[in-house]
Write a protein that holds these residues in place. Structure first.
Motif, short mmCIF file in Angstrom:
data_model
loop_
_atom_site.label_atom_id
_atom_site.label_comp_id
_atom_site.label_asym_id
_atom_site.label_seq_id
_atom_site.Cartn_x
_atom_site.Cartn_y
_atom_site.Cartn_z
N ASP A 65 0.76 -1.33 0.11
CA ASP A 65 -0.04 0.03 0.01
C ASP A 65 0.85 1.22 -0.07
OD1 ASP A 65 -2.35 -1.37 0.12
OD2 ASP A 65 -2.84 -1.14 2.13
N ALA A 66 1.95 1.14 0.36
CA ALA A 66 2.97 2.30 0.50
C ALA A 66 3.19 2.96 -0.86
CB ALA A 66 4.48 1.90 0.66
N PHE A 67 2.88 2.32 -1.87
CA PHE A 67 3.10 2.58 -3.23
C PHE A 67 1.95 3.48 -3.73
CE2 PHE A 67 5.94 -0.57 -3.43
CZ PHE A 67 6.99 -0.37 -4.08
N LYS A 68 0.83 3.36 -2.98
CA LYS A 68 -0.47 4.32 -3.24
C LYS A 68 0.03 5.76 -2.40
CE LYS A 68 -4.08 0.84 -3.35
NZ LYS A 68 -3.14 -0.27 -3.44
N LEU A 69 0.60 5.74 -1.54
CA LEU A 69 0.98 6.80 -0.48
C LEU A 69 2.00 7.50 -1.47
CD1 LEU A 69 1.21 5.50 3.13
CD2 LEU A 69 -0.69 6.66 2.03
N SER A 70 3.06 6.96 -2.19
CA SER A 70 3.87 7.65 -2.81
C SER A 70 3.34 8.15 -4.20
CB SER A 70 4.88 6.56 -3.41
OG SER A 70 5.96 7.03 -4.32
N ARG A 71 2.26 7.43 -4.67
CA ARG A 71 1.63 8.01 -5.78
C ARG A 71 0.65 9.25 -5.73
NH1 ARG A 71 1.87 4.91 -10.51
NH2 ARG A 71 -0.40 4.93 -11.49
N TRP A 72 0.28 9.27 -4.50
CA TRP A 72 -0.55 10.49 -4.20
C TRP A 72 0.50 11.74 -3.76
CZ3 TRP A 72 -3.86 7.08 -0.68
CH2 TRP A 72 -4.80 6.15 -1.39
N SER A 73 1.81 11.43 -3.73
CA SER A 73 2.69 12.41 -3.17
C SER A 73 2.35 12.78 -1.72
CB SER A 73 2.39 13.71 -3.93
OG SER A 73 3.04 13.68 -5.35
N ASN A 74 2.01 11.90 -0.98
CA ASN A 74 1.69 11.94 0.43
C ASN A 74 2.71 11.54 1.43
OD1 ASN A 74 0.49 9.99 2.71
ND2 ASN A 74 -0.26 11.99 2.91
N GLU A 76 7.12 10.44 2.04
CA GLU A 76 8.31 10.64 1.07
C GLU A 76 9.43 9.77 1.94
OE1 GLU A 76 8.05 14.88 -0.76
OE2 GLU A 76 8.13 14.96 1.47
N THR A 77 10.33 9.65 1.18
CA THR A 77 11.41 8.94 1.64
C THR A 77 12.90 9.68 1.54
OG1 THR A 77 11.69 8.17 -0.70
CG2 THR A 77 10.68 6.60 0.76
N LEU A 78 13.66 9.15 2.26
CA LEU A 78 14.98 9.80 2.35
C LEU A 78 15.68 10.26 0.96
CD1 LEU A 78 16.71 8.34 5.16
CD2 LEU A 78 15.61 10.47 5.21
N VAL A 79 15.42 9.29 0.25
CA VAL A 79 16.12 9.34 -1.26
C VAL A 79 15.05 8.97 -2.42
CG1 VAL A 79 17.85 8.12 -2.76
CG2 VAL A 79 18.15 8.54 -0.42
N LYS A 80 15.28 9.67 -3.37
CA LYS A 80 14.42 9.14 -4.61
C LYS A 80 15.35 8.91 -5.73
CE LYS A 80 14.01 14.04 -6.37
NZ LYS A 80 12.87 15.00 -6.86
N LEU A 81 14.80 8.21 -6.85
CA LEU A 81 15.43 7.75 -7.93
C LEU A 81 15.15 8.52 -9.28
CD1 LEU A 81 14.80 3.92 -7.34
CD2 LEU A 81 16.70 5.17 -6.66
N ASP A 82 16.29 8.57 -10.06
CA ASP A 82 16.15 9.34 -11.33
C ASP A 82 15.87 8.22 -12.42
OD1 ASP A 82 18.52 7.91 -12.23
OD2 ASP A 82 19.73 9.63 -11.86
N LEU A 169 16.90 2.89 0.33
CA LEU A 169 15.96 3.79 1.16
C LEU A 169 15.09 4.80 0.34
CD1 LEU A 169 18.76 4.89 3.59
CD2 LEU A 169 16.72 3.56 4.11
N SER A 170 14.92 4.47 -1.04
CA SER A 170 13.97 5.27 -1.85
C SER A 170 12.84 4.40 -1.89
CB SER A 170 14.55 5.25 -3.25
OG SER A 170 14.46 4.03 -3.88
N SER A 171 12.63 3.14 -1.24
CA SER A 171 11.53 2.27 -1.40
C SER A 171 10.27 3.03 -0.63
CB SER A 171 11.57 1.05 -0.82
OG SER A 171 10.36 0.34 -0.73
N PRO A 172 9.08 3.05 -1.38
CA PRO A 172 8.06 3.86 -0.61
C PRO A 172 7.55 3.01 0.88
CG PRO A 172 7.53 3.89 -2.93
CD PRO A 172 8.83 3.12 -2.87
N GLN A 173 7.92 1.77 0.87
CA GLN A 173 8.03 0.98 2.22
C GLN A 173 8.81 1.55 3.43
OE1 GLN A 173 8.52 -3.05 0.69
NE2 GLN A 173 6.26 -3.32 0.54
N LEU A 174 9.77 2.45 2.89
CA LEU A 174 10.48 3.02 3.84
C LEU A 174 10.24 4.47 4.35
CD1 LEU A 174 14.01 1.30 3.28
CD2 LEU A 174 12.09 0.59 4.99
N GLU A 492 6.15 2.92 -11.24
CA GLU A 492 4.71 3.13 -10.46
C GLU A 492 4.99 3.70 -9.02
OE1 GLU A 492 1.71 0.20 -12.12
OE2 GLU A 492 3.08 -0.92 -11.39
N ARG A 493 5.80 4.75 -9.07
CA ARG A 493 6.18 5.59 -7.67
C ARG A 493 5.23 6.90 -7.68
NH1 ARG A 493 12.10 4.06 -5.27
NH2 ARG A 493 12.09 1.82 -5.39
N GLU A 494 5.02 7.38 -8.78
CA GLU A 494 4.61 8.76 -8.94
C GLU A 494 3.25 8.76 -9.85
OE1 GLU A 494 8.00 11.98 -8.53
OE2 GLU A 494 7.78 11.35 -10.55
#
Length: 503
Positions: A65-74, A76-82, A169-174, A492-494
């Motif tokens: 379900d973390a990926f839903k929070l990420s896709r809603w920009s709700n 955030e994590t320490l790191v993101k990926l390019d 640490l970019s994973s929405p689960q973290l 499918e993170r954004e």
């Protein structure tokens, strides 16, 4: 521990549309909680979003379900990926490795949606909760991770030296959440994130409401909020876009895409490959020349055209266009000469859970029979076939496989599927050459060098013909004509970002 294009009859279309009528207004959601005269770029219009899968774990970030929070920009994590999968700053501004430990500097001036401040201690709390969860978030499978504060920084340590810690640490689960999220037996993300949109209400598995968080550290979002409806039925999701009931629609089925205006849909390459795995340990495909014969018999173009209605990409390797660097680095692979099947009998297994796979298997049956093989099919639900596939009971197996896991790095997928001790080695492959390349890739620093090592490992695997990559899947996203700057993210993170709005 935390617990974590076919035409439809008019009646069918009407029924599907009815499922969405009223979904985005009049239900106590945030459509009534924001000022319609808002002067933002979105003109006060909230984004109506139809999602495919309802929450499975109450929107806990320790689950998928973390990926839903990420896709809603709700959250955030320490790191993101390019786009290449390299780590970029998010809630952490910089980091440095010292052997098994990594030191992260935490961004200043960030507040959670409840108004409390983001601190190193808050980061440590979230990471510690994730590391101690049962079950662990998937990104931490096999990883012993600890976190502690060190002045104004956070030090993350792993049992073994791991060049992928920032990517992990970019994973929405973290995601990092406020203390209030952890007050109960399960993690509750309502009002606890740091993103441009605050989760204010969750209606079980039917809907969710998010409002703009005006104190967002990255700047005020252009839309005043998001109204989410969970719509598992693909026909209903497509009908919502067609009727104007939704602004953004996840995962439009291939069968419905032809019914929609092409200007309203975007095909996003996914890091998912449809592959024919061949059993190298026993049976006909223990012979490398017969594996080569099978590879030459596969006509992936006809599968893409016939089964996927042209909405997929023919595979040139295990890694597809969702990882654009792969094609740039790939060189021709040398294969052994194809042998003569001479009436060899083989059994191909696959499962019904992904609708296209039985049809793919039936097409492969015809193609391999034309090449001289005698082919039987064994098609079951995945839960009833996985153990047989992993124990090598089939001569061949058709699988749709994600090629980058939560770290955004394909080395883990390659290892699990093709290393001698890989946990998902359906091909039963045991190759010293492949193992050496996989080990080299796993130990290489992230960036250009690691990508080159990954492609070398891919080439070693392909040379064995243990796997025949056929196609790379796409997901079809629907965006209404007034939608501006919706994300089209292969990982499918954004989906809805601070820049997204409806005209």
């Amino acid at each position: 521990m935390r617990l974590p294009a076919r035409l439809l009859p008019c009646t069918a279309l009407a029924a599907a549309s009815a499922l969405l009528t009223g979904c985005f207004s009049g239900d106590g959601g945030a459509s009534s909680s924001s000022d319609s005269s808002d002067s933002s770029a979105g003109g006060g219009k909230r984004i109506r979003l139809a999602m495919m899968q309802p929450p499975r774990s109450g929107l806990s970030p320790l689950s998928d379900d973390a990926f839903k929070l990420s896709r809603w920009s709700n959250a955030e994590t320490l790191v993101k990926l390019d786009a290449d999968g390299d780590a970029e700053p998010a809630l952490a501004t910089k980091w440095q490795q010292h052997g098994r430990s990594w030191t992260f500097e935490i961004r200043e001036g960030v507040t959670f949606h409840d108004g409390t401040a983001l601190t190193p201690a808050a980061v440590v709390r979230s990471l510690t909760e994730a590391a101690g969860a049962s079950p662990k978030p998937r990104i931490l499978d096999g990883v012993d991770l600890t976190a502690k504060t060190a002045g104004d920084t956070v030090v993350v340590t792993t049992q073994d030296e791991d060049p992928l810690v920032p990517q992990r640490l970019s994973s929405p689960q973290l995601s990092v959440l406020a203390a209030k999220a952890y007050a109960g037996k399960t993690v509750n993300p309502v009002g606890a994130g740091t993103g441009p949109f605050e989760l204010t209400k969750v209606n079980g598995t039917s809907s969710a409401t998010l409002d703009r968080y005006d104190a967002y550290w990255g700047g005020r979002a252009k839309s005043p909020g998001i109204d989410v409806k969970f719509v598992p039925d693909g026909t209903a999701r497509a009908a919502a876009l067609r009727s104007g009931e939704a602004d953004i629609v996840e995962a439009v089925p291939v069968s419905q895409a032809a019914l929609l205006d092409e200007d309203l849909i975007t095909e996003v390459p996914m890091p998912r490959t449809n592959t024919l795995y061949l059993n190298t340990a026993k049976g006909p495909f223990e012979d490398a020349s017969l594996r080569a014969a099978a590879r030459e018999a596969v006509d992936a173009k006809s599968i893409v055209r016939g089964v996927y209605e042209g909405r997929a990409d023919v595979a040139r390797g295990l890694l597809g266009p969702a990882l654009p660097w792969a094609a740039q680095l790939r060189t021709p692979v040398r294969h052994v000469k194809a042998g003569d099947p001479s009436g060899e009998t083989i059994t191909i297994g696959t499962f019904t859970d992904r609708a296209e796979l039985p049809e793919v298997a039936a097409t492969l049956q015809q193609q391999l029979q034309r090449a001289g093989f005698k082919v039987k099919l064994d098609v079951r639900e995945y839960a009833n076939i996985e153990s047989d596939a992993l124990s090598g009971e089939f001569d061949a197996f058709v699988l749709s496989r994600a090629t980058v896991l939560d770290s955004g790095d394909p080395a883990a997928y390659l290892y699990s599927d093709f290393a001698s001790d890989g946990s998902f080695n359906i091909s039963q492959l045991k190759s010293a050459a492949v193992d050496a390349e996989l080990k080299a890739a796993a130990g290489t620093e992230t960036g250009a060098a690691r990508r080159k090592a990954v492609i070398a490992a891919e080439a070693a695997i392909l040379a064995t013909d243990a796997a025949v990559p056929m196609l790379h899947e796409r997901v079809i996203q629907g965006d209404a004509s007034g939608v501006v700057a919706a994300a089209h993210d292969p990982r499918e993170r954004e989906l809805v970002t601070a820049a997204t709005y409806v005209k």
